[in-house]
Scaffold this motif. Structure first.
Motif, short mmCIF file in Angstrom:
data_model
loop_
_atom_site.label_atom_id
_atom_site.label_comp_id
_atom_site.label_asym_id
_atom_site.label_seq_id
_atom_site.Cartn_x
_atom_site.Cartn_y
_atom_site.Cartn_z
N ASN A 109 0.76 -1.07 0.07
CA ASN A 109 -0.07 -0.13 -0.05
C ASN A 109 0.72 1.41 -0.17
OD1 ASN A 109 -2.29 -1.32 -0.44
ND2 ASN A 109 -2.93 -1.29 2.03
N ARG B 171 0.80 4.48 -2.85
CA ARG B 171 1.29 5.89 -2.59
C ARG B 171 2.34 6.43 -3.63
NH1 ARG B 171 -1.13 10.53 -1.45
NH2 ARG B 171 -1.28 10.47 0.78
N ASP C 95 -5.52 -2.18 -3.08
CA ASP C 95 -5.38 -0.91 -3.41
C ASP C 95 -4.84 -0.53 -4.87
OD1 ASP C 95 -6.45 0.21 -1.18
OD2 ASP C 95 -4.85 1.38 -0.53
N TYR D 51 -16.69 6.43 -6.42
CA TYR D 51 -16.71 7.10 -5.08
C TYR D 51 -17.94 7.08 -4.27
CZ TYR D 51 -15.11 10.18 -1.31
OH TYR D 51 -14.52 10.82 -0.23
N ASP E 292 -12.56 1.40 0.86
CA ASP E 292 -11.49 0.73 0.12
C ASP E 292 -11.29 1.42 -1.31
OD1 ASP E 292 -10.40 -0.18 2.39
OD2 ASP E 292 -11.28 -2.18 1.63
N ARG F 290 -13.08 3.97 -2.33
CA ARG F 290 -12.96 5.69 -2.33
C ARG F 290 -11.37 5.89 -2.35
NH1 ARG F 290 -18.01 8.23 1.19
NH2 ARG F 290 -19.63 7.51 -0.26
N ARG F 291 -10.94 5.18 -1.52
CA ARG F 291 -9.50 5.40 -1.22
C ARG F 291 -8.43 5.17 -2.76
NH1 ARG F 291 -8.75 2.28 2.51
NH2 ARG F 291 -7.72 0.51 1.72
N HIS G 237 -6.19 7.95 -4.93
CA HIS G 237 -4.86 7.75 -5.62
C HIS G 237 -4.80 7.83 -6.96
CE1 HIS G 237 -3.18 6.33 -1.58
NE2 HIS G 237 -3.96 5.22 -1.54
N ALA H 118 -13.47 13.69 1.19
CA ALA H 118 -12.60 12.69 2.07
C ALA H 118 -12.00 13.47 3.20
CB ALA H 118 -11.57 12.18 1.21
N ARG I 3 -7.15 6.84 6.81
CA ARG I 3 -6.63 6.17 5.42
C ARG I 3 -7.23 6.99 4.47
NH1 ARG I 3 -6.98 -0.11 5.10
NH2 ARG I 3 -5.47 0.33 3.65
N LEU I 4 -8.60 7.48 4.39
CA LEU I 4 -9.19 8.18 3.47
C LEU I 4 -8.46 9.64 3.53
CD1 LEU I 4 -11.29 7.32 1.48
CD2 LEU I 4 -12.96 8.30 2.82
N ALA J 281 -4.97 9.28 1.95
CA ALA J 281 -5.23 9.15 0.41
C ALA J 281 -5.59 10.61 -0.49
CB ALA J 281 -6.23 8.10 0.15
#
Length: 231
Positions: free
Chosen positions: A5, A9, A72, A93, A99, A101-102, A106, A124, A131-132, A135
């Motif tokens: 993950n 990023r 991801d 979204y 997950d 949405r993240r 990205h 977000a 985590r959101l 991201a």
């Protein structure tokens, strides 16, 4: 080895081909075969056919097929293969899990050239899902969030414990930002008055707000840019 993950990023700054090569090297045979098929389907049928497109179904399957640690990256690649435009990303979204949405967040730097997807970033940043929030603060936000929104996003990281390392282009955007420095100092004073510790990350960001030296023009922002220093 980089955590998968973390690779997602990093993927915001590399090509989808490089991300795919990195991911397929990590996957087992069955997961790799599933990913290849999912990407081929997305490329062949990028538009919605019926209520839900095939590639959107594959987004939902990615965790089970590739494992949570790799999902991801798989979802980001599917979005790329489908050439998802702003409307498709907004639909995923709105209807997707956290997950999914993240993954949309990205993927934004590569798929949406202008500020059209800022409402997704703003949504977000209003959540308490760390985590959101992390991201949301990738290169897309660094390019398109205005100064006021961006400063409050940095404060949101400090409030919620999101490491400021997750904020793309932090040093460049914070440099010589006197208003951000004031906000940070006020927050530190509030914490101290309440007998609470001041996060180490606050001191790190505060140090970044120092003006650049006379010969240091790296990261200088024009006052007419979307993230100039005015509020």
């Amino acid at each position: 080895m980089t955590h998968p993950n973390e690779t997602v990023r990093a993927s915001e700054g590399i090509t989808p081909a490089d991300l795919r090569a990195d991911l397929t090297a990590r996957l087992g045979g069955a997961a790799r075969a599933w990913l290849d098929q999912a990407l081929d389907e997305a490329a062949a049928h990028p538009r919605t056919e019926g209520p839900v497109s095939v590639w959107e179904l594959r987004l939902a399957e990615a965790g089970r097929r590739c494992g949570p640690a790799h999902a991801d990256a798989a979802r980001v690649l599917i979005l790329h293969a489908a050439r998802a435009d702003h409307a498709a990303l907004a639909r995923v979204y709105a209807q997707g899990t956290a997950d999914e949405r993240r993954a949309v967040l990205h993927a934004l730097p590569h798929l949406v050239p202008g500020p059209d997807a800022l409402p997704l970033v703003e949504d977000a940043l209003r959540t308490n899902d760390t985590r959101l929030v992390a991201a949301a603060l990738g290169p897309y936000a660094a390019r398109h969030l205005d100064a006021h929104q961006w400063r409050h996003a940095v404060l949101k990281c400090l409030f919620t414990g999101v490491p400021v390392d997750q904020v793309a282009d932090l040093a460049a955007r914070a440099r010589a930002d006197a208003e951000l420095a004031r906000m940070l100092a006020d927050y530190a004073a509030e914490r101290t008055a309440a007998g609470r510790p001041v996060p180490d990350d606050l001191h790190r960001v505060l140090a970044l707000t120092e003006p650049a030296g006379p010969h240091d023009t790296h990261g200088h922002h024009d006052s007419h840019s979307p993230h100039g220093k005015e509020s």
